[in-house]
Design a protein around this motif. Structure first.
Motif, PDB file in Angstrom:
ATOM      1  N   GLY A   1       0.772  -1.232   0.000  1.00 38.65           N
ATOM      2  CA  GLY A   1       0.000   0.000   0.000  1.00 38.65           C
ATOM      3  C   GLY A   1       0.806   1.285   0.000  1.00 38.65           C
ATOM      4  O   GLY A   1       0.296   2.316   0.392  1.00 38.65           O
TER       5      GLY A   1
ATOM      6  N   LEU B   1       2.539   4.007  -2.298  1.00 37.13           N
ATOM      7  CA  LEU B   1       2.656   4.424  -3.691  1.00 37.13           C
ATOM      8  C   LEU B   1       4.081   4.900  -3.961  1.00 37.13           C
ATOM      9  O   LEU B   1       4.599   5.778  -3.264  1.00 37.13           O
ATOM     10  CB  LEU B   1       1.670   5.549  -3.994  1.00 37.13           C
TER      11      LEU B   1
ATOM     12  N   ILE C   1       6.027   6.509  -6.863  1.00 44.22           N
ATOM     13  CA  ILE C   1       5.934   7.078  -8.217  1.00 44.22           C
ATOM     14  C   ILE C   1       7.257   6.900  -8.943  1.00 44.22           C
ATOM     15  O   ILE C   1       7.298   6.680 -10.138  1.00 44.22           O
ATOM     16  CB  ILE C   1       5.570   8.567  -8.178  1.00 44.22           C
TER      17      ILE C   1
ATOM     18  N   GLY D   1       1.911   8.414   3.395  1.00 47.89           N
ATOM     19  CA  GLY D   1       1.738   7.971   2.023  1.00 47.89           C
ATOM     20  C   GLY D   1       2.095   8.936   0.923  1.00 47.89           C
ATOM     21  O   GLY D   1       2.940   8.630   0.084  1.00 47.89           O
ATOM     22  N   ASP D   2       1.495  10.124   0.914  1.00 46.60           N
ATOM     23  CA  ASP D   2       1.700  10.975  -0.254  1.00 46.60           C
ATOM     24  C   ASP D   2       3.100  11.590  -0.251  1.00 46.60           C
ATOM     25  O   ASP D   2       3.669  11.825  -1.308  1.00 46.60           O
ATOM     26  CB  ASP D   2       0.629  12.055  -0.341  1.00 46.60           C
TER      27      ASP D   2
ATOM     28  N   ALA E   1       5.349   9.067  -1.824  1.00 51.78           N
ATOM     29  CA  ALA E   1       5.218   9.069  -3.279  1.00 51.78           C
ATOM     30  C   ALA E   1       6.081  10.165  -3.886  1.00 51.78           C
ATOM     31  O   ALA E   1       6.816   9.941  -4.852  1.00 51.78           O
ATOM     32  CB  ALA E   1       3.749   9.278  -3.660  1.00 51.78           C
ATOM     33  N   ILE E   2       6.029  11.351  -3.301  1.00 54.69           N
ATOM     34  CA  ILE E   2       6.762  12.475  -3.877  1.00 54.69           C
ATOM     35  C   ILE E   2       8.273  12.304  -3.688  1.00 54.69           C
ATOM     36  O   ILE E   2       9.066  12.652  -4.570  1.00 54.69           O
ATOM     37  CB  ILE E   2       6.280  13.790  -3.251  1.00 54.69           C
TER      38      ILE E   2
END
Lengths: 368, 534
Positions: B244, B246, B248, B303-304, B307-308
Motif C-alpha cells: 500500500g 505508492l 511514483i 503515504g503521499d 510518493a513524492i
C-alpha cells in the motif's frame, strides 16, 4: 508472529533510528566544506556574479511562491497533493501567450508609425488583458479540475486522490501538447517590457542588469501575496477557508458550505498559478506543454519546505528555493545542468529530515 | 426532486459538445474515422479516411450522447417523454457546439488561413472533413443535424429498450444464464480438477514454446515489451498493491538495474564484458540494495510524501545520468551502446526468439515468486499494513521492516526488468528512464486490478500491447492514460480484475459505505465472488 518479527532485524532497526540525524550531519558537513572550498579557496566568481544569481533567484522565487501557495491552500483544506497544479499554471501561461499573440495581430496604425499594433499602442492594457486571460483560464481549469476529478472522491482515501491528480496532470499536459504542439513558442512582449532592457547597477565595477520584466514579476507577485494574505486573514471567505482547514465537520455545522469553500480555494489557487504562468511568459519568454511540470514539483518542494498548510511558509519556501536554485550550482561548485538536482535533493532532504518544514505544518488532527 | 429533463439534457450535451470540440482540436476526429475504417475492414492506405467513416464516427458520438442523456431521467412517471426530451436537447446542444466550431474553422479555412501555427492538429483536410467537404454554413448545419438526429433517435431506442418488458426480460435471462455459466459448479469443478489444470498448463506451456518461433520478429518485440512491463507491474504490485505504499519513482530502480547491467557488459565506457547471467544477477542485487538504502530513511513517511520523495529520487537519478558529470562513468546523455546479449553454455543465445524465451521464463519466475509471496506470512503482513498500519503493528507485525522488505523486493524485480530491457535493446540511455515509464507501470497495475496478479497481466496487455496494435492512437496514448486513471479512480478503483482478498478495503471502503450501505466493508465475506473462495 508476535515476538518473531521484531528481533528479526534488530541491527537494522537500531540503524534506521539513527539514520536521519546521521544523514543530516553528513550533508551539513559536506555542504559547509563545499561552500568553503568554492567561495573562499577557489574564488571563481566576483561579487557582481553573485548579485546576478541572487536576483534571478529572487524573481524565480516569486513565481515559485505563487504556485506553492496553491499547493499549500489545497493541501491545508483537502490534504491532497494537487499534482496537476503545475499544469494549471501551464494552461495560464498559454492563455496569456495567446492573448498577447492576438493583440499583436490587431493593427493600430498611426501617422507616425503605420506598423503599430495594439500590443505596443496600449502596452499596459495589453498586459492587463494578458493577465486577465491567463488568470481566467487557470481559475477555470482549477475549478473544473476540482468539480470533475476531485469532488466525486471527497471521501476517498488520499492515495486515490493522488492517483487521480497524477492522471489529471498527465491528461492536461498531453492535451496541451496535442492542441498546441510540442515545439516551444516564443512570447513577444510589448516593447516597454523588452526582455533585454533594464536598469544597470554597478557592483564592484561591473554592471548588473536588473531587467524590467523581473522587477515587474517580483512586484506583482509580492502584491498578489499581500492580497492573498488579506483575503485569507480578513475576509469572510478566508475565515471560512481556515475553518474548513481546521475541521470540515464542525465548519459545516457552523453553516459553512464546505463544497463551495473548496471550490473557491481551487479558484484562488488557480488565479495565483495563472498569474505565475503569465509572469513566466513575460519573463522567461518560452512556452510549451512541459513548462508546468518542473515548476510544479519545485513549488511543491517549496510548500513542503515552508511547512505545508502554512501560507507564509509557502511564500518563504518559494523565495528560498528560487535563490538556492540559482546560487546553488555556483556555490557548491557543480555543473549548472544539475540545478534541478539541487531542487529535488532539497525536496528529498526536507521530507526525510524535517517533514514538517521550516515554519511547521498547520494541519488539523484528522489528517495525520 | 427531479431536475427538468431539458436541463439534464443541456448539461449532458454541453459535456459532449466540449468533448467533441476537443476531439476535433486535437485531431482525433480524423483518427477516429480512420479507426472505424480499419475496423470495418477498409484501411485507407494513404491520406485521409473516407467521409463515410467520419459520419459513422459522428453518429457514434451522437448515439453515446443520446444514450447517456436518456439514462438519467428514466425513473419517473413520464420517463419516456422525459428521456426523449433529454436526448433531443443534449443532441441539439452538442450539435450546436460542433456546428459553431465547424463554422468558425470552416470560414477560416475558406479564407486560406492556416491555423496550424497555433493549433498543430487542425489541418485543412481535417477541417474540410469536419464540415463534410461542404462550405462552412452547410457543413455546420449538417453537423447540427447529424448530432441532433442521432442523439434523438438513440435516446428513443434506449428508452424503448429500457422500458419494453419483453426486451428487459430477454436481457435479464441472457445475463442471468451467462453469470450462471460463469459461476456454475461445473466450471469451478473443472478449475479444481487436478488433471484439467495440468492439461491447461500443458497447453499454455506448448503455446509459449511454439509461439515465439512462429509469429515473427515484430510480435516478439511487442510481446517482449509487454513481458518486461508485466515484470515491472508485478514488482510494483508488491510495494503498492500489497504493502500500500505508492512509489511514483519506480523507474529509478529500473534505471539502476539497466545501467548496472549495461556498464558490466558493454565495451564502452568500462570494457568489462561480463557474462550475461552474472551481470543480470548483479543488476538485480544492486537494484535491490538501492531499494533498501532508499527505503531506510523514507519509509516512515506518510503515504503521499513517500510518493513524492520517490519521484524526487527518480528525477535525481535521471538528471545525473543525463548530465556531463558522470559521462566518463555512465556514458552521459548518449547512453551506453552495445550492451551485451545472453549466452548459453558459451554459445550466443541472442536472437529475438531466444530473448523472448528468456523474458517468458523471467515472467514465469517472477509470477511464481509473487504467488508464493502472496500466500506467505510476509505477504499477509503487507496486506495487513495496507489495511490498517496501527492494527498491524498491534498484532506484532514490524511494519517498517516489512515495508522495507517489500521495497527491496520491488526494486530487485525492477532491476531484473531493467537489465532485460537494456540487453534486448542493446542500448540504455537516460531517455529510456523517463518518469513516464513509472507512470505507465502504475497505470497498468491500477487498470488491471491492484493487488491481483492476473490483473497485472491483463493491464500490461491492454496498455502496452493494444497501443502497439492500434498504431494510430500512439500519440494519444498518454492522454488516454490520464483519462483512464481519473475514470478508474472514480468508477472502479479496484481495477478490472479486482483482487479477491480484501486488499483493497483501503481503496474502496469509504466510497462503498457512502454510496451503498448494504455492502458495508466490515463484512469481508461479501467481497469474495461465489465459487472462487478458498
Amino acid at each position: 508472529m508476535e515476538n518473531k518479527s521484531s528481533p528479526r532485524f534488530p541491527l537494522l532497526l537500531r540503524v534506521s533510528r539513527y539514520i536521519r540525524p546521521i544523514v543530516g550531519v553528513i550533508i551539513a558537513i559536506f555542504l559547509a566544506w563545499q561552500l568553503y572550498s568554492v567561495i573562499v579557496v577557489q574564488h571563481n566568481f566576483s561579487a557582481d556574479t553573485w548579485v546576478r544569481f541572487g536576483l534571478s533567484g529572487l524573481i524565480l522565487g516569486g513565481m515559485y511562491a505563487l504556485i506553492a501557495i496553491g499547493y499549500t491552500l489545497v493541501y491545508g483544506i483537502m490534504f491532497m497533493i494537487n499534482f496537476a497544479h503545475g499544469e494549471v499554471m501551464m494552461l495560464g501561461a498559454f492563455g496569456g501567450y495567446f492573448m498577447l499573440e492576438l493583440l499583436r495581430f490587431i493593427p493600430m496604425p498611426t501617422s507616425a508609425n503605420p506598423n503599430l499594433n495594439f500590443l505596443n499602442a496600449y502596452p499596459i492594457v495589453s498586459i492587463i488583458l494578458a493577465f486577465t486571460a491567463g488568470i481566467s483560464v487557470s481559475a477555470l481549469a482549477g475549478y473544473l479540475l476540482e468539480k470533475i476529478a476531485y469532488r466525486p472522491l471527497r471521501k476517498a482515501p488520499r492515495l486515490i486522490l493522488l492517483i487521480t491528480a497524477i492522471g489529471a496532470s498527465i491528461f492536461l499536459q498531453n492535451l496541451a501538447m496535442l492542441l498546441f504542439g510540442p515545439t516551444r513558442k516564443n512570447v513577444i512582449n510589448p516593447d516597454i517590457l523588452d526582455r533585454g532592457a533594464g536598469w544597470t547597477w554597478m557592483v564592484s565595477g561591473n554592471p548588473v542588469l536588473i531587467p524590467y520584466t523581473g522587477v515587474f514579476s517580483l512586484v506583482l507577485s509580492a502584491l498578489l501575496m499581500i492580497g492573498l494574505y488579506l483575503v485569507v486573514q480578513r475576509s469572510k471567505l478566508g475565515r471560512a477557508m481556515r475553518a474548513v482547514a481546521q475541521d470540515k465537520n464542525t465548519a459545516s455545522l457552523m453553516g459553512v458550505d464546505v463544497d463551495d469553500v473548496i471550490s473557491k480555494t481551487f479558484i484562488i489557487s488557480g488565479v495565483l498559478a495563472g498569474a505565475a504562468g503569465v509572469m513566466w511568459d513575460i519573463h522567461m519568454g518560452l512556452v510549451n506543454h512541459y513548462i508546468g511540470f518542473l515548476p510544479g514539483i519545485k513549488a511543491f518542494t517549496a510548500a513542503v519546505m515552508g511547512g505545508i498548510g502554512n501560507i507564509p511558509g509557502a511564500m518563504l519556501g518559494g523565495m528560498f528555493l528560487g535563490i538556492i536554485e540559482s546560487i546553488g550550482p555556483a556555490a557548491l561548485g557543480i555543473d549548472f545542468q544539475l540545478k534541478d538536482v539541487i531542487a529535488f535533493s532539497i525536496l528529498v532532504l526536507v521530507l526525510i529530515v524535517r517533514p514538517s518544514g521550516i515554519l511547521g505544518e498547520k494541519l488539523s488532527e484528522e489528517k495525520l | 426532486m427531479r431536475t427538468s429533463p431539458v436541463r439534464n439534457g443541456i448539461q449532458t450535451g454541453t459535456i459532449f459538445g466540449i468533448i467533441m470540440v476537443m476531439m476535433f482540436l486535437i485531431g482525433f476526429t480524423v483518427i477516429g474515422a480512420e479507426l472505424i475504417g480499419k475496423i470495418l475492414g477498409n484501411p485507407s492506405i494513404s491520406g485521409m479516411p473516407d467521409l463515410i467513416y467520419f459520419v459513422i464516427f459522428m453518429i457514434l458520438v451522437g448515439v453515446w450522447c443520446g444514450v447517456s442523456a436518456a439514462k438519467r431521467p428514466l425513473y419517473g412517471p413520464d420517463s419516456v417523454k422525459d428521456a426523449v426530451l433529454a436526448g433531443l436537447s443534449a443532441g441539439a446542444i452538442c450539435g450546436l457546439c460542433a456546428a459553431v466550431t465547424g463554422f468558425i474553422f470552416g470560414s477560416v479555412a475558406a479564407n486560406h488561413i492556416d491555423v496550424r501555427a497555433y493549433l498543430v492538429s487542425v489541418s485543412p483536410e481535417s477541417i474540410s472533413m469536419f464540415t463534410f467537404n461542404q462550405n462552412p454554413t452547410l457543413g455546420a448545419l449538417a453537423l447540427f443535424g447529424v448530432m441532433t438526429l442521432s442523439s434523438f433517435l438513440s435516446a428513443l431506442v434506449a428508452v424503448e429498450v429500457r422500458t419494453s418488458q419483453k426486451i428487459r426480460t430477454m436481457i435479464e435471462n441472457t445475463s442471468g444464464s451467462i453469470s450462471e455459466t460463469v459461476h456454475s459448479q461445473r466450471i469451478s469443478d473443472l478449475l479444481n480438477n487436478k488433471y484439467a489444470r495440468y492439461g491447461f498448463y500443458l497447453i499454455v506451456a506448448i503455446a509459449l514454446i511454439i509461439l515465439p518461433r512462429t509469429w515473427g520478429g515484430y510480435w516478439n518485440y511487442v510481446f517482449g515489451t509487454v513481458g518486461i512491463y508485466i515484470i515491472l507491474g508485478l514488482g510494483l504490485n508488491i510495494i503498492t498493491g500489497w504493502a500500500g505504499q505508492l512509489v511514483i519513482g519506480y523507474v529509478a530502480f529500473f534505471a539502476i538495474g539497466a545501467y548496472t547491467f549495461a556498464l558490466l557488459t558493454a565495451p564502452v565506457p568500462h570494457n568489462l564484458l561480463w557474462n550475461f547471467w552474472i551481470a543480470l544477477a548483479l543488476g538485480i542485487v544492486v537494484a535491490g540494495i538501492s531499494g533498501l538504502l532508499i527505503g531506510l530513511p523514507i519509509l516512515n513517511l506518510r503515504g503521499d510524501y513517500l510518493a513524492i520523495v520517490t519521484l524526487g529520487f527518480s528525477e535525481i537519478i535521471r538528471i545525473l545520468l543525463k548530465s556531463d558529470l558522470l559521462t566518463t562513468f555512465t556514458g552521459g546523455p548518449r547512453g551506453v551502446h552495445d550492451v551485451g546479449g545472453p549466452t548459453l553454455f558459451g554459445s550466443s543465445f541472442n536472437t529475438d526468439v531466444d530473448f523472448m524465451y528468456i523474458i517468458i521464463i523471467a515472467v514465469l519466475v517472477v509470477s511464481f515468486l509473487a504467488y508464493r509471496l502472496q500466500n506467505s506470512h510476509t505477504g499477509k503482513a503487507w496486506v495487513a499494513i495496507n489495511l490498517d498500519e496501527t492494527v498491524a503493528r498491534a498484532t506484532g507485525i514490524n511494519a517498517f521492516v516489512s515495508k522495507l522488505l517489500a521495497l527491496a523486493l520491488s526494486a530487485a524485480i525492477a532491476g531484473l526488468a531493467g537489465a532485460l530491457f537494456a540487453s534486448r535493446n542493446q542500448f540504455t540511455g537516460p531517455d529510456d528512464h523517463q518518469l513516464m515509464v513509472a507512470i505507465n507501470v502504475i497505470c497498468l497495475v491500477i487498470v488491471g486490478g491492484i493487488g491481483n496478479i492476473p490483473g497485472i497481466f491483463l493491464g500490461a496487455f491492454a496498455l502496452k500491447g493494444l497501443p502497439e496494435i492500434l498504431r494510430e492512437i500512439e500519440n494519444y496514448r498518454m492522454l488516454v492514460f490520464g483519462i483512464l486513471l481519473i475514470v478508474m479512480m472514480r468508477l472502479r478503483p479496484e481495477g478490472f480484475l479486482p483482487a479477491k482478498r480484501p486488499v483493497l478495503e483501503k481503496f474502496t471502503a469509504d466510497q462503498r459505505s457512502s454510496t451503498d450501505p448494504a455492502s458495508h466493508p466490515g463484512n469481508l465475506e461479501t467481497n469474495t465472488p461465489p465459487g472462487k473462495g478458498k
